[in-house]
Design a protein around this motif. Structure first.
Motif, PDB file in Angstrom:
ATOM      1  N   PRO A   1       0.791  -1.231   0.000  1.00 49.19           N
ATOM      2  CA  PRO A   1       0.000   0.000   0.000  1.00 49.19           C
ATOM      3  C   PRO A   1       0.830   1.292   0.000  1.00 49.19           C
ATOM      4  CG  PRO A   1      -0.960  -1.590   1.504  1.00 49.19           C
ATOM      5  CD  PRO A   1       0.340  -2.179   1.043  1.00 49.19           C
ATOM      6  N   LEU A   2       2.066   1.255   0.528  1.00 51.75           N
ATOM      7  CA  LEU A   2       2.917   2.438   0.568  1.00 51.75           C
ATOM      8  C   LEU A   2       4.129   2.315  -0.359  1.00 51.75           C
ATOM      9  CD1 LEU A   2       2.970   2.971   4.445  1.00 51.75           C
ATOM     10  CD2 LEU A   2       1.524   4.141   2.780  1.00 51.75           C
ATOM     11  N   LEU A   3       4.145   1.285  -1.167  1.00 49.98           N
ATOM     12  CA  LEU A   3       5.314   0.998  -1.997  1.00 49.98           C
ATOM     13  C   LEU A   3       4.863   0.738  -3.423  1.00 49.98           C
ATOM     14  CD1 LEU A   3       8.367   0.739  -1.394  1.00 49.98           C
ATOM     15  CD2 LEU A   3       8.042  -1.727  -1.272  1.00 49.98           C
ATOM     16  N   GLY A   4       5.098   1.698  -4.299  1.00 47.54           N
ATOM     17  CA  GLY A   4       4.683   1.609  -5.686  1.00 47.54           C
ATOM     18  C   GLY A   4       5.070   2.886  -6.409  1.00 47.54           C
ATOM     19  N   PRO A   5       4.622   3.068  -7.649  1.00 44.01           N
ATOM     20  CA  PRO A   5       4.967   4.284  -8.397  1.00 44.01           C
ATOM     21  C   PRO A   5       4.212   5.495  -7.859  1.00 44.01           C
ATOM     22  CG  PRO A   5       3.472   2.903  -9.667  1.00 44.01           C
ATOM     23  CD  PRO A   5       3.839   2.112  -8.457  1.00 44.01           C
ATOM     24  N   ASN A   6       4.910   6.622  -7.787  1.00 47.51           N
ATOM     25  CA  ASN A   6       4.300   7.865  -7.322  1.00 47.51           C
ATOM     26  C   ASN A   6       3.423   8.504  -8.387  1.00 47.51           C
ATOM     27  OD1 ASN A   6       5.406   8.177  -4.666  1.00 47.51           O
ATOM     28  ND2 ASN A   6       7.365   8.755  -5.575  1.00 47.51           N
ATOM     29  N   LEU A   7       2.463   9.288  -7.933  1.00 49.19           N
ATOM     30  CA  LEU A   7       1.779  10.230  -8.820  1.00 49.19           C
ATOM     31  C   LEU A   7       2.665  11.459  -8.974  1.00 49.19           C
ATOM     32  CD1 LEU A   7      -1.968  10.343  -7.636  1.00 49.19           C
ATOM     33  CD2 LEU A   7      -1.064   9.352  -9.742  1.00 49.19           C
ATOM     34  N   TRP A   8       2.807  11.967 -10.208  1.00 52.83           N
ATOM     35  CA  TRP A   8       3.624  13.160 -10.445  1.00 52.83           C
ATOM     36  C   TRP A   8       2.834  14.169 -11.269  1.00 52.83           C
ATOM     37  CZ3 TRP A   8       7.789  13.665  -7.634  1.00 52.83           C
ATOM     38  CH2 TRP A   8       8.515  12.538  -7.224  1.00 52.83           C
ATOM     39  N   PRO A   9       2.890  15.438 -10.911  1.00 54.31           N
ATOM     40  CA  PRO A   9       2.203  16.457 -11.704  1.00 54.31           C
ATOM     41  C   PRO A   9       2.965  16.745 -12.999  1.00 54.31           C
ATOM     42  CG  PRO A   9       3.451  17.502  -9.949  1.00 54.31           C
ATOM     43  CD  PRO A   9       3.578  16.008  -9.734  1.00 54.31           C
ATOM     44  N   ASP A  10       2.261  17.294 -13.947  1.00 52.53           N
ATOM     45  CA  ASP A  10       2.865  17.644 -15.230  1.00 52.53           C
ATOM     46  C   ASP A  10       3.441  19.056 -15.134  1.00 52.53           C
ATOM     47  OD1 ASP A  10       3.661  17.593 -17.843  1.00 52.53           O
ATOM     48  OD2 ASP A  10       1.679  18.036 -18.676  1.00 52.53           O
ATOM     49  N   LEU A  11       4.490  19.190 -14.313  1.00 51.19           N
ATOM     50  CA  LEU A  11       5.180  20.469 -14.131  1.00 51.19           C
ATOM     51  C   LEU A  11       6.643  20.281 -14.498  1.00 51.19           C
ATOM     52  CD1 LEU A  11       3.839  21.850 -10.705  1.00 51.19           C
ATOM     53  CD2 LEU A  11       3.288  22.674 -13.006  1.00 51.19           C
ATOM     54  N   PRO A  12       7.182  21.056 -15.422  1.00 56.53           N
ATOM     55  CA  PRO A  12       8.574  20.874 -15.838  1.00 56.53           C
ATOM     56  C   PRO A  12       9.536  20.933 -14.648  1.00 56.53           C
ATOM     57  CG  PRO A  12       7.447  22.391 -17.318  1.00 56.53           C
ATOM     58  CD  PRO A  12       6.508  22.141 -16.162  1.00 56.53           C
ATOM     59  N   GLY A  13      10.378  19.930 -14.525  1.00 55.61           N
ATOM     60  CA  GLY A  13      11.412  19.918 -13.505  1.00 55.61           C
ATOM     61  C   GLY A  13      10.962  19.480 -12.131  1.00 55.61           C
ATOM     62  N   PHE A  14       9.657  19.368 -11.892  1.00 55.94           N
ATOM     63  CA  PHE A  14       9.182  19.056 -10.548  1.00 55.94           C
ATOM     64  C   PHE A  14       9.678  17.684 -10.093  1.00 55.94           C
ATOM     65  CE2 PHE A  14       6.173  17.276  -7.515  1.00 55.94           C
ATOM     66  CZ  PHE A  14       5.979  18.320  -6.620  1.00 55.94           C
ATOM     67  N   GLN A  15       9.439  16.661 -10.899  1.00 56.30           N
ATOM     68  CA  GLN A  15       9.812  15.305 -10.503  1.00 56.30           C
ATOM     69  C   GLN A  15      11.317  15.193 -10.283  1.00 56.30           C
ATOM     70  OE1 GLN A  15       8.290  12.203 -13.047  1.00 56.30           O
ATOM     71  NE2 GLN A  15       9.632  10.640 -12.207  1.00 56.30           N
ATOM     72  N   SER A  16      12.115  15.738 -11.181  1.00 61.97           N
ATOM     73  CA  SER A  16      13.576  15.603 -11.061  1.00 61.97           C
ATOM     74  C   SER A  16      14.103  16.345  -9.835  1.00 61.97           C
ATOM     75  CB  SER A  16      14.266  16.109 -12.332  1.00 61.97           C
ATOM     76  OG  SER A  16      13.955  17.470 -12.569  1.00 61.97           O
ATOM     77  N   ASP A  17      13.566  17.529  -9.556  1.00 65.81           N
ATOM     78  CA  ASP A  17      14.045  18.293  -8.401  1.00 65.81           C
ATOM     79  C   ASP A  17      13.653  17.628  -7.089  1.00 65.81           C
ATOM     80  OD1 ASP A  17      15.170  20.172 -10.051  1.00 65.81           O
ATOM     81  OD2 ASP A  17      13.545  21.633  -9.865  1.00 65.81           O
ATOM     82  N   VAL A  18      12.429  17.108  -7.030  1.00 61.44           N
ATOM     83  CA  VAL A  18      11.970  16.454  -5.800  1.00 61.44           C
ATOM     84  C   VAL A  18      12.726  15.147  -5.571  1.00 61.44           C
ATOM     85  CG1 VAL A  18       9.994  15.359  -4.671  1.00 61.44           C
ATOM     86  CG2 VAL A  18       9.703  17.546  -5.846  1.00 61.44           C
ATOM     87  N   LEU A  19      12.919  14.364  -6.625  1.00 62.97           N
ATOM     88  CA  LEU A  19      13.630  13.091  -6.470  1.00 62.97           C
ATOM     89  C   LEU A  19      15.102  13.305  -6.124  1.00 62.97           C
ATOM     90  CD1 LEU A  19      12.177  10.726  -9.227  1.00 62.97           C
ATOM     91  CD2 LEU A  19      11.860  10.599  -6.758  1.00 62.97           C
ATOM     92  N   ALA A  20      15.716  14.367  -6.639  1.00 61.24           N
ATOM     93  CA  ALA A  20      17.113  14.652  -6.295  1.00 61.24           C
ATOM     94  C   ALA A  20      17.246  14.913  -4.799  1.00 61.24           C
ATOM     95  CB  ALA A  20      17.617  15.847  -7.094  1.00 61.24           C
ATOM     96  N   TYR A  21      16.307  15.673  -4.244  1.00 58.37           N
ATOM     97  CA  TYR A  21      16.324  15.927  -2.803  1.00 58.37           C
ATOM     98  C   TYR A  21      16.028  14.645  -2.039  1.00 58.37           C
ATOM     99  CZ  TYR A  21      15.085  17.907   1.738  1.00 58.37           C
ATOM    100  OH  TYR A  21      15.035  18.186   3.074  1.00 58.37           O
ATOM    101  N   TYR A  22      15.045  13.877  -2.495  1.00 56.59           N
ATOM    102  CA  TYR A  22      14.677  12.623  -1.835  1.00 56.59           C
ATOM    103  C   TYR A  22      15.895  11.710  -1.710  1.00 56.59           C
ATOM    104  CZ  TYR A  22      11.863   8.410  -0.827  1.00 56.59           C
ATOM    105  OH  TYR A  22      11.326   7.279  -0.245  1.00 56.59           O
ATOM    106  N   ARG A  23      16.615  11.517  -2.798  1.00 55.74           N
ATOM    107  CA  ARG A  23      17.766  10.609  -2.787  1.00 55.74           C
ATOM    108  C   ARG A  23      18.893  11.150  -1.924  1.00 55.74           C
ATOM    109  NH1 ARG A  23      16.761  10.227  -9.208  1.00 55.74           N
ATOM    110  NH2 ARG A  23      15.263   8.486  -9.210  1.00 55.74           N
ATOM    111  N   HIS A  24      19.074  12.466  -1.933  1.00 53.38           N
ATOM    112  CA  HIS A  24      20.124  13.084  -1.130  1.00 53.38           C
ATOM    113  C   HIS A  24      19.873  12.867   0.358  1.00 53.38           C
ATOM    114  CE1 HIS A  24      23.114  15.951   0.194  1.00 53.38           C
ATOM    115  NE2 HIS A  24      22.197  16.714   0.761  1.00 53.38           N
ATOM    116  N   VAL A  25      18.674  13.177   0.812  1.00 50.71           N
ATOM    117  CA  VAL A  25      18.375  13.051   2.234  1.00 50.71           C
ATOM    118  C   VAL A  25      18.248  11.582   2.636  1.00 50.71           C
ATOM    119  CG1 VAL A  25      16.774  13.730   4.065  1.00 50.71           C
ATOM    120  CG2 VAL A  25      17.333  15.333   2.258  1.00 50.71           C
TER     121      VAL A  25
END
Length: 336
Positions: free
Chosen positions: A117-141
């Motif tokens: 239930p908590l492990l699967g593909p995320n929903l992502w908005p159609d905003l340029p750069g949003f997914q890449s910027d959020v995932l970069a922070y996620y992986r860093h922390v």
């Protein structure tokens, strides 16, 4: 009663050292601070401020959308509890809705095997750069969090890599939270009093508002300190430490200005059983819990869309602990 009081501050730079004694010194400092308060400031050379800035910019872009744009990623339509959380979706004790909106990001897990239930593909908005910027922070922390798990293992007298085999695909969650400036004079909290469900949390925020409950019943304001994060103990760390560390109740008071907050919640793999790892003090007895099951059960008691599924009989929770199961015992003073 509310009082301002700084928390302990620990520099975790030494956790990147090749010298075990240096890492052990950081672990011991962390251990003492967590016994004392359950909330700690941390700083370290590991922090990449550029990724923090990119995350904040991404959040501003997302929450600047109109309601229809944000609701296109409504969390109730996800397969892993990710996406947009509108104001009022969450309710903690007392039935009061929190005055906040959020975008929740989980482990972006794309394998067919092992989905939960908590492990699967995320929903992502159609905003340029949003997914890449959020995932970069996620992986860093997330990398910083793994080193903190090693430090907690040292602090508890375990093998330094004790937790590593249980951190393969953890349902860690990053929340992008927006607290709009509240209109009127009603003293309505941004988020109600609670403990975190996971092992520990790392928080980056843009303005004050966080408060911590002391064992004497008073609330401590947690001021911002530049280039630090706030770390706090959650339910599972209280359990696995056998009460050595206590999950501390906290809240966000009515904000005096627009506020963004980015808590990252760290846990172990979904099917890993959390049980006490060290001798206890004989004050409380803890029942082992399955990590992901505990998280999902607690989540299902606060989110409106999951409450609706439970009411319709589409979701049944097994052995769900009450929301106030942890954090009841006052911290034990540290001998100095």
């Amino acid at each position: 009663m509310t009082r301002s009081c700084p928390l302990p501050l620990i520099d975790i730079t030494g956790l990147s050292s090749g010298d075990r004694d240096v890492r052990l010194a950081v672990a011991r400092a962390l251990d003492e601070a967590c016994i004392e308060s359950g909330f700690v400031y941390i700083r370290g050379a590991q922090f990449d401020r550029r990724l923090f800035d990119r995350l904040l910019a991404a959040a501003r872009r997302y929450f600047a959308q109109d309601e229809a744009g944000k609701m296109a990623c409504y969390i109730g339509g996800s397969v892993n509890h990710s996406g947009y959380v509108p104001v009022g979706e969450e309710q903690f004790g007392g039935g009061t809705s929190d005055l906040k909106e959020a975008f929740d990001v989980n482990n972006d897990y794309h394998h067919a095997e092992g989905r939960r239930p908590l492990l699967g593909p995320n929903l992502w908005p159609d905003l340029p750069g949003f997914q890449s910027d959020v995932l970069a922070y996620y992986r860093h922390v997330a990398a910083i969090g793994r080193s903190l798990f090693d430090a907690f293992a040292l602090a508890l007298g375990l093998d330094e890599r004790h937790f590593a085999p249980h951190l393969r695909h953890p349902p860690n969650q990053l929340r992008l939270i927006h607290y709009p400036l509240a209109a009127g004079t009603e003293d309505r909290p941004g988020i109600g009093a609670h403990t975190d469900y996971e092992c520990f949390t790392l928080l980056f925020a843009t303005s004050p508002g966080l408060q911590v409950l002391r064992h004497d019943g008073s609330w401590i304001d947690v001021p911002l300190i530049p280039d630090t994060m706030v770390m706090n103990i959650g339910d599972m760390m209280e359990l696995l430490s056998n009460g050595r560390y206590v999950a501390t109740t906290h809240r966000v008071k009515k904000v005096a200005e627009e506020r963004y907050s980015f808590p990252f919640f760290f846990t172990c793999d979904y099917d890993h059983v959390i049980a006490p790892l060290v001798p206890g003090r004989g004050e409380r007895r803890y029942t082992p819990v399955r990590c992901g099951e505990h998280l999902f059960n607690q989540t299902a008691q606060t989110f409106a869309y999951l409450k609706r599924r439970r009411a319709a009989g589409d979701l049944v929770l097994a052995d769900a602990l009450p929301l106030d199961s942890f954090g009841a015992r006052p911290p034990v003073p540290v001998a100095r």
